[in-house]
Design a protein around this motif. Structure first.
Motif, short mmCIF file in Angstrom:
data_model
loop_
_atom_site.label_atom_id
_atom_site.label_comp_id
_atom_site.label_asym_id
_atom_site.label_seq_id
_atom_site.Cartn_x
_atom_site.Cartn_y
_atom_site.Cartn_z
N HIS A 1 0.86 -1.13 0.00
CA HIS A 1 0.01 0.09 -0.08
C HIS A 1 0.74 1.19 -0.03
O HIS A 1 0.19 2.47 -0.04
CB HIS A 1 -1.05 0.06 1.09
N GLY A 2 2.28 1.12 -0.02
CA GLY A 2 2.94 2.51 0.21
C GLY A 2 3.02 3.29 -0.93
O GLY A 2 2.55 4.50 -0.91
N ALA A 3 3.35 2.90 -2.27
CA ALA A 3 3.12 3.87 -3.40
C ALA A 3 1.68 4.36 -3.55
O ALA A 3 1.66 5.53 -3.85
CB ALA A 3 3.76 2.90 -4.58
N PRO A 4 0.71 3.57 -3.53
CA PRO A 4 -0.71 4.06 -3.66
C PRO A 4 -1.08 5.31 -2.68
O PRO A 4 -1.47 6.00 -3.11
CB PRO A 4 -1.61 2.86 -3.45
N SER A 5 -0.28 4.97 -1.50
CA SER A 5 -0.74 5.86 -0.34
C SER A 5 0.22 7.18 -0.81
O SER A 5 -0.76 8.15 -0.57
CB SER A 5 -0.30 5.69 0.94
N LEU A 6 1.20 7.01 -1.24
CA LEU A 6 1.95 8.43 -1.50
C LEU A 6 1.18 8.98 -2.80
O LEU A 6 1.19 10.36 -2.93
CB LEU A 6 3.31 8.12 -1.83
N SER A 7 0.84 8.31 -3.74
CA SER A 7 0.36 8.75 -4.86
C SER A 7 -1.13 9.45 -4.45
O SER A 7 -1.28 10.74 -4.94
CB SER A 7 -0.20 7.68 -5.86
N LEU A 8 -1.84 8.83 -3.73
CA LEU A 8 -3.01 9.43 -3.22
C LEU A 8 -2.78 10.88 -2.51
O LEU A 8 -3.28 11.86 -2.66
CB LEU A 8 -3.98 8.57 -2.32
N LEU A 9 -1.80 10.74 -1.55
CA LEU A 9 -1.38 12.12 -0.99
C LEU A 9 -1.11 13.24 -1.87
O LEU A 9 -1.64 14.34 -1.51
CB LEU A 9 0.03 11.71 0.01
N GLN A 10 -0.55 13.04 -2.80
CA GLN A 10 -0.04 13.89 -3.81
C GLN A 10 -1.41 14.69 -4.68
O GLN A 10 -1.78 15.64 -4.65
CB GLN A 10 0.76 13.48 -4.89
N VAL A 11 -2.11 13.80 -4.79
CA VAL A 11 -3.59 13.98 -5.52
C VAL A 11 -4.65 14.96 -4.60
O VAL A 11 -4.89 15.65 -4.96
CB VAL A 11 -4.33 12.89 -5.74
N LEU A 12 -4.43 14.47 -3.07
CA LEU A 12 -5.09 15.22 -2.30
C LEU A 12 -4.44 16.38 -1.74
O LEU A 12 -4.91 17.15 -0.86
CB LEU A 12 -5.36 14.38 -0.85
N SER A 13 -3.20 16.92 -2.23
CA SER A 13 -2.24 17.87 -1.82
C SER A 13 -3.13 19.11 -1.36
O SER A 13 -3.14 19.52 -0.35
CB SER A 13 -1.12 18.09 -2.52
#
Length: 1636
Positions: free
Chosen positions: A556-568
């Motif tokens: 779940h690491g990479a998807p979590s970081l990608s989502l964090l970027q989308v939610l910035s």
């Protein structure tokens, strides 16, 4: 061709139709069919007659013939005359009905004929069948069956007859009493109904378009009554099913009122069949037809049957479906189809029924209901539209089901609902939650386990299905975007949905990116308005914790970081720019890593740095304070995931660093310390790191808070204070203290260095001391509690490190140093010796290493204890790859953890040793440290030696770097150290070797320093050791030998004489080192030393030999023994005869010690030369064997080898094994080769002597020893090509066994001729005398050798031809058969080796060969065979004048051999015949002879022996010009190549065409010749003969048939059709197919 021949053949084939071999059966049928296609009327007539004449024929036989008739009719019905058709119909009808009993195979075959004829002659068929289908009489079973099949096969032909047939049939139905008759009538009615329906559906193609459904209604209705009212009640399930199937088909043809009247009875009757039968598909199919017919005619009574129908159908759809079993899958689909039909007419009743079933019933029932619901949602969309809310409400019940099978169906239903707009309705979010819940399922099985049931729905498969469903809902159902965004965020922060993080993130990323790219306002989330959504701070904390453990929860690491970027922007407006820059590199790093390759420590540091940078960029203290508060509150979420919780503590620590509100900092620290679960080690560590990180910015506040907490009620035993931490006992209080102790250590580590020193004693050590014990440094410490222990060691270590840093700048007297060291050692002593489970050792040694340099200095005893405890505790540990057994209290450590623990522990020990050595850098000080390491250097364990040598190398380097020589003193332990360390340069464990070289290099430089050389002095000899390390990387023995030798030269040069004895003594000890590699090194170093400095040790030689004798028997290592044998060679050079005599008298077979002694003697050319001369002389004059009686009773003798020659041969073999014997072997090669070849001849079949033998060894193979010696000699003489050829041909095995010796010698001579020609004259000269030896075996060997030399032109080139030919001529009159045979062979070989000499010796050659072919004393015909082979070769080169008169004589001599049972004689005679051809060209008499044998040659092309086949190809190819046909000549020369495969059938087929064309007058002769081979011994030839005749007949024009005696051919083929070999029978049958 006469009629009778075809008839005879057909008759024979019909007789053979049931051959026991399936392939023959198949060929027989093909041939009858072939004949039948050519002459259908005739063959059909014969088949008919055969059946009529053989009334008692077995059923299986009748069946085959009937099937053949069917096949002929199917392909040639147009060519069959009408009268024959009529008679075939009559025959088939008669065969079908002859037996009143039902005999399925027979009658079915007859029925099939009628159906086949019925495709073209329906009227004639119907006339015949209806004659046996008379009113009032029950017809034969197969009459009805045939009518049924005809209605299927010829719909348009049959339907016009059906009204009449039905009229006749109806009265018969009541007459049928037997189940099989009822079955066949029912089946017929079913087929008739289907045919009528097909006819009516395609009226445009029908011959009579006026046919209507009501034409058949009354007959069908009448039949319906009988089937339904009577037969459906049968006890026989097969009949019931067929009746049901018929009723289903008949419904569509019944009058509406009749059907309406029967529905109330028909449907219950059908439903009752489900219970009585296992096969449900037919019932469901019929039921579907009934429902369809009822709905089509607008039935009103159908509704009254609805309840029972629905219940029964529901039961069917609920049954498990096996998609590998077609009927169950078809049944399921038919039942669903029934539901669709009913839904269109009764939607409310149906929906209500399905929804009620969802609430009640068992797992299977609920799963079935869900299957129906899904089917209806997709197939009757419009009907379901108005019932959406009802369905949505009802689906909640199965959503709560615990069964995965039900859940799987629910997911399928939800997926269907989503596509039809259900999820947007109120309550739709529950369906989304259900999908997410099941995305979060954990595995049912661990890796490697398998499901117990094949139908089981595992969590894994259900979860995968939900992942895919969520993805599809996100990407394909556009209107769901606002249902899923942002509501899916809710599930992200709930721990129960952890395993769904990856699919959730992917969906949210998809949705967010779409909304962002489309600039939709809904992309911006208002967290205050949205109910149930987590705050931005909680979201950020959750996603970063996910990222810290990127490969957990399904990566779940990479998807979590990608989502964090989308939610910035939604997290904080200032985050977007920074995160766009910082997050992608982090994601890339993850994508390039695996769970194993990612460095977790570096990764977590990166994330904390990312967090710190983010918080600084946000520049929003209020937001940061809220982040700290929410992250602290969120800690409890991770109570079951402590690694994640530990990271969250550090996350909070970094957040507090950026927090400027001191009250908030104080409050959060208080909350952390109070709420922490101190019983857990990982959590304690996490708390301490978090507090430490906070101290970096808030040292004063942190220390104050720790002090305050340490004094709080938390440490009193009153339970009331501990409400937060529940009921605590003393141990728990100790755990809280452990946390605080760790906190102090981490504070010391993280606090700014300039502020910490003046706080160590007062604020830190005092507090630690207070918490650890009331008098921690003054009393015996209780070490049972590991938690307290580790916390104390870690903190003291960190503090010691801090002090050591500060001491560099100012003095510091640490009065409690020794007490602390003693406490630390006590901790190590309590550690288990056999495992490394805790970091106690590492932490203690690091702490001690930091404490040792501090004042005051340690006493000698204290130092000894410290080193002994630490070294033994670390070196004795098992290797780091070892997995310790799991204990009750502890879990097995991860490999990476263990690796790091080992690495840290060894580094800490090294640090400690250097600390101690730094206090006393003298030889004695070095010995103080080394004596603890020394015993470990020769350990049997690789890892222990590696640790010891590495440690030694490091301390010696450290010693030299810190060496100051004050007086000119000796380095007194140099010899002992070199003796211990030098053998390790060859240690089998690669890391030990370079480390050992480093040790010696350093030792010799230390010696140079002690000798007075300056610090910067470079010694060329010692420096040459450095490149040795690279050589030692190669584990090759020669590389190690050279390296050890070079090493010894350097040591020898630098070693003081007085230390020599110690070193030598140590090296002798090294010969029995636990590692064989080190034994080798000891021997090499020892020998090198003795060569250079052993001049004065002469008196020790006897003792050394004794030692070597003992050692050689115990040392298994080759190199060590070889080194020992070098000493023996020195002795042998002085006492040659004594050494040889001693070795010759050793027991046979020699043991390895003796063998190696012998081999050592080959190292010196002078010594070796003298020994070989002695051996050759002895072998020439001594008797090779003696004849001994086998026993007094039986008589007979055995050859037994004499001991001395055998021992000398053995010794010679071993001596030649030494590579240094090459020069001598080359110089004496002819003598040695001849001597050993003759010795080999005399040794074949000779057994070893008994008596002076080595009792424990296997007896010597006498010939094997000579063969081995000869093989080694060839290798020594560098005859590589000879060796290669001999090895390829496996000569060495052959040459030593009596049966294959001659072949072996022949191959030896061949190899020598081809690859060692120049050596042959001297060898021949040496061998010639042996031709007159008294031993026959030696004469055979030499004759075989000479015989093969004549096979090669080298004999002429070297002018040996006359010598060899004369020797062969002399041998022709030998008493020995074998020698004579070899002599004939040799004479024949001249044609190959020196063809130009053939005519010179023509007279002698022809005389020898002729006498050879007439040899009487030739039991195995071997001389005859050689004479034919030889003559065959010689003929190629003889002038015509020398042979002309003998051609026919030779031809007549060899003709009988063509059919010899001996493969080789057959082969040789055929080759000879081919070679005679050039002498007979143009002679009519020779042409006749060729035609005489041509058939034989043609048939032997399929000879079982491949060599005979090659000979035939050759002979026919060279005889081709003599045959007298250009076409045949071309054909032979194009197709008959030895190396090419031949398609025999095609070849013979073409050949017969040319024979017919070019030699019509000889056809009679040919076919008679061929038929003679019908009785050949070889089945292949018999089969070939049959094929030949078959093709001859097939290609012969009608007018030339008179040339053949067809009677003989027919008789022969009929006989072959009964041959025992199936391949022959098959070919005979195939040939018979050409009789047309």
């Amino acid at each position: 061709m006469e009629e009778t021949d075809v008839e005879q053949v057909t008759l024979a084939l019909l007789d053979a139709a049931t051959d026991k071999d399936l392939e023959v059966q198949e060929q027989v049928r093909k041939s009858i069919l072939t004949l039948g296609k050519q002459q259908p009327d005739k063959v059909l007539a014969m088949c008919q007659d055969y059946l009529l004449k053989n009334a008692k024929l077995m059923v299986t036989h009748r069946v085959v013939i009937l099937q053949t008739i069917e096949l002929i009719i199917e392909c040639r019905i147009e060519k069959v005359s009408y009268p024959r058709i009529k008679s075939i119909i009559s025959l088939a009808s008669d065969e079908m009905t002859r037996s009143k009993e039902v005999i399925p195979d027979w009658q079915q075959a007859a029925s099939n004929i009628l159906v086949a004829v019925g495709n073209k002659h329906i009227n004639e068929i119907m006339e015949e069948i209806l004659s046996k289908f008379q009113p009032g009489l029950l017809p034969h079973f197969f009459i009805v069956q045939t009518l049924a099949n005809l209605s299927n096969a010829n719909v348009y032909g049959m339907v016009p007859f059906l009204n009449a047939i039905l009229g006749t049939m109806l009265p018969m139905l009541s007459m049928a009493k037997q189940d099989n008759m009822k079955w066949v009538f029912s089946s017929a009615l079913c087929h008739f109904s289907e045919s009528i329906l097909e006819y009516l559906a395609n009226l445009d193609k029908a011959p009579d378009p006026t046919v209507r459904k009501d034409t058949f209604s009354s007959e069908i209705s009448t039949a319906f009554d009988i089937l339904f009212n009577s037969w459906l009640q049968s006890r026989e399930s097969k009949l019931r099913l067929t009746v049901a199937e018929a009723l289903g088909s008949m419904c569509h043809l019944m009058a509406s009122d009749k059907l309406e009247e029967n529905i109330p009875k028909l449907i219950p009757a059908m439903l009752s069949l489900y219970k009585k039968n296992n096969e449900h598909y037919i019932i469901s199919k019929s039921l579907c037809q009934v429902i369809d017919a009822s709905i089509n005619m607008g039935s009103r009574v159908l509704e009254t049957q609805l309840d029972s129908l629905l219940n029964a159908l529901h039961h069917q759809v609920s049954a498990p479906v096996d998609y590998n079993n077609l009927p169950t899958a078809k049944n399921h689909n038919e039942a669903l189809r029934c539901f669709s039909l009913l839904a269109n007419s009764f939607p409310d009743r149906l929906v209500l029924f399905v929804l009620q079933k969802l609430e009640n019933g068992n797992e299977r029932s609920r799963a079935g209901s869900l299957g129906v619901l899904r089917h209806l949602l997709n197939s009757t969309t419009s009907i379901m539209e108005s019932r959406k809310l009802l369905i949505l409400a009802s689906i909640r019940q199965p959503m709560a089901d615990h069964s995965n099978k039900v859940k799987k169906r629910v997911v399928q239903v939800i997926s269907a609902m989503a596509h039809h707009g259900y999820l947007e309705l109120e309550g739709g979010e529950l369906l989304v939650r259900f999908i997410v819940q099941n995305c979060a399922l954990h595995d049912t099985y661990q890796k490697g386990e398998k499901p117990s049931e094949s139908e089981e729905v595992t969590n894994e498969s259900l979860r995968k299905m939900c992942d895919n469903t969520l993805h599809l809902l996100t990407t394909t159902v556009g209107r769901l975007a606002d249902v899923l965004w942002p509501k899916l965020l809710y599930y992200l922060t709930q721990s129960q949905y952890s395993n769904a993080t990856t699919p959730l993130c992917k969906s949210l990323i998809d949705l967010g990116n779409k909304k962002k790219n489309n600039q939709e306002p809904s992309f911006k989330i208002d967290f205050t308005q949205e109910v149930n959504l987590p705050s931005p701070q909680t979201l950020m904390a959750r996603l970063l914790v996910n990222a810290a453990f990127p490969f957990n929860h399904r990566n779940h690491g990479a998807p979590s970081l990608s989502l964090l970027q989308v939610l910035s922007v939604n997290i904080h407006p200032n985050a977007e720019i920074l995160w766009e820059k910082e997050i992608p590199p982090l994601i890339s790093m993850l994508e390039e890593s695996t769970a194993e390759s990612l460095d977790k420590k570096i990764w977590i540091e990166k994330l904390l740095k990312f967090l710190s940078k983010t918080l600084a960029t946000l520049d929003d203290d209020k937001w940061v304070c809220q982040l700290a508060a929410e992250a602290t509150r969120y800690l409890s979420t991770y109570n079951n995931a402590l690694e994640e919780k530990s990271f969250l503590y550090r996350f909070i620590g970094v957040t507090l660093q950026q927090c400027f509100n001191k009250e908030v900092v104080k409050k959060q620290l208080q909350e952390i310390l109070l709420a922490a679960r101190h019983n857990d080690a990982i959590e304690r560590e996490g708390v301490a790191m978090g507090v430490g990180l906070c101290a970096n910015s808030h040292l004063e506040g942190t220390l104050a808070k720790l002090d305050e907490f340490g004094k709080s009620d938390a440490f009193k035993k009153s339970p009331s204070i501990f409400n937060l931490l529940k009921d605590r006992n003393d141990v728990e209080v100790e755990k809280v203290k452990s946390t605080l102790i760790l906190c102090y250590g981490q504070v010391a580590l993280n606090a700014p260095p300039e502020k910490i020193l003046n706080r160590i004693d007062q604020d830190i050590l005092r507090c630690i001391s207070k918490h650890f014990s009331t008098k921690v440094l003054g009393i015996k410490v209780e070490t049972k509690d590991l938690t307290m222990k580790l916390s104390l060691i870690q903190s003291v270590g960190l503090i010691a490190k801090a002090i050591r840093e500060c001491v560099k700048k100012q003095g510091y007297f640490f009065s409690r140093k020794q007490e602390l060291i003693t406490v630390m050692l006590d901790f190590i002593k309590t550690e288990p010796a056999d495992s490394l489970r805790t970091p106690v050792r590492h932490l203690v040694m690091t702490t001690c290493a930091n404490l040792v340099p501090l004042d005051p200095a340690m006493s000698e005893n204290d130092t000894f204890d410290l080193l002994k405890v630490c070294v033994n505790s670390v070196f004795s540990l098992p290797p780091e790859t070892h997995t310790p057994e799991k204990t009750k209290e502890e879990e097995i450590m991860e490999p990476e953890q263990r690796k790091a623990l080992y690495r840290n522990t060894l580094a800490a020990l090294q640090e400690l040793l250097e600390s101690v050595l730094a206090k006393d850098p003298t030889p004695d000080g070095l010995q103080t440290v080394f004596k603890h390491i020394e015993p470990w250097l020769s350990s049997g364990q690789d890892h222990e030696r590696q640790r010891a040598v590495s440690a030694t190398a490091n301390i010696l380097t450290y010693y030299m770097d810190n060496l100051t020589v004050k007086n000119m003193v000796s380095f007194h332990n140099l010899g002992a150290l070199l003796g211990r360390l030098s053998p390790r340069c060859s240690d089998p464990h690669p890391p030990v070797r370079p480390a050992a070289v480093d040790c010696i290099y350093t030792l010799l430089y230390i010696q140079l320093r002690y000798e007075g050389f300056s610090l910067d002095h470079k010694d060329e000899a010692v420096d040459s050791l450095i490149p040795l390390k690279d050589q030692l990387e190669n584990p090759d023995h020669s590389a190690l030998y050279k390296a050890c030798s070079d090493l010894t030269k350097v040591m020898s040069k630098r070693l003081p004489q007085q230390q020599m004895t110690t070193l030598v003594f140590m090296l002798f000890e090294g010969l029995v080192d636990s590692q064989t590699n080190c034994c080798r090194a000891s021997s090499v170093i020892l020998n090198t030393l003795l060569k250079s400095r052993g001049g004065g040790l002469q008196e020790l030689v006897p003792e050394m030999l004794e030692v070597l004798h003992v050692r050689l028997q115990s040392i298994t290592e080759e190199q060590v023994r070889v080194a020992a044998c070098q000493t023996v060679l020195i002795l042998a050079s002085q006492h040659l005869q004594t050494v040889v005599n001693t070795l010759v008298n050793q027991p046979l077979p020699f043991d390895s010690w003796t063998c190696e002694m012998w081999m050592a003697l080959g190292a010196d050319p002078i010594v070796a030369n003298e020994i070989i001369e002695i051996v050759i002389e002895k072998l020439t004059i001594l008797a090779p064997y003696v004849d001994k009686k086998e026993s007094m009773i039986r008589g007979g003798t055995t050859k037994v080898a004499t001991s001395q020659p055998l021992a000398m041969t053995c010794g010679l073999k071993e001596l030649l094994l030494n590579g240094h014997s090459q020069e001598v072997a080359v110089s004496l090669f002819p003598k040695l080769f001849s001597c050993l070849t003759v010795r080999l001849g005399a040794s074949v079949g000779v057994s070893a002597p008994k008596g002076n033998n080595n009792k424990h060894a296997a007896p010597t193979h006498v010939a094997g020893v000579a063969a081995d010696a000869l093989r080694i000699l060839l290798a020594r003489a560098q005859l590589d090509e000879v060796m290669k050829r001999l090895d390829e041909d496996k000569v060495w095995e052959a040459i030593k066994e009596p049966n294959t010796h001659i072949a072996g010698v022949t191959l030896l001579a061949r190899a020598m001729s081809k690859h060692a020609g120049p050596r042959l004259p001297a060898i021949v000269e040496c061998l010639c005398p042996s031709l007159n030896n008294i031993y026959e075996s030696q004469r055979i060997t030499v004759t075989a050798f000479f015989s093969e030399l004549l096979n090669h032109h080298v004999a002429t080139e070297l002018m040996l031809i006359d010598v060899l030919m004369n020797n062969m001529m002399e041998r022709i009159s030998e008493p020995s058969c074998t020698v004579r045979m070899l002599a004939v062979r040799g004479l024949g070989n001249i044609a190959v080796g020196s063809p130009e000499k053939v005519n010179k010796y023509a007279k002698e050659l022809l005389a020898a060969m002729s006498s050879g072919m007439e040899e009487k004393d030739d039991p195995g015909k071997l001389i005859t065979l050689e004479a034919m082979s030889g003559l065959s070769k010689v003929l190629l080169y003889l002038d015509k004048k020398n042979v002309h008169l003998l051609v026919v004589y030779i031809f007549m001599r060899i003709k009988p051999f063509l059919e010899s049972e001996n493969d080789e004689i057959r082969c040789a005679s055929i080759y000879l015949m081919g070679n005679l051809s050039k002498f007979g060209s143009g002679e009519p008499v020779f042409k006749d002879q060729i035609h005489n044998v041509l058939v034989s040659l043609l048939l032997h092309l399929v000879d079982p022996n491949p060599q005979v086949v090659k000979a035939c190809k050759y002979a026919m190819r060279v005889c081709a010009p003599v045959v007298g046909s250009e076409q045949i000549t071309t054909m032979f020369q194009n197709h008959l190549h030895e190396d090419k495969s031949l398609h025999y059938g095609e070849f013979i087929n073409d050949l017969t065409k040319y024979l017919i064309q070019d030699f019509p007058g000889m056809l009679n002769f040919y076919h008679i010749s061929v038929t003679q081979f019908f009785k050949s011994n070889w089945p292949e030839v018999r089969a070939g003969a049959a094929m030949f005749i078959g093709f001859l007949l097939g290609n012969l024009p009608e007018e030339q048939l008179s040339h053949l005696n067809m009677g003989t051919i027919t008789k022969g083929l009929v006989m072959l059709l009964q041959d025992p070999d199936p391949a022959v029978r098959a070919k005979a049958a195939e040939a018979m197919g050409h009789f047309h």
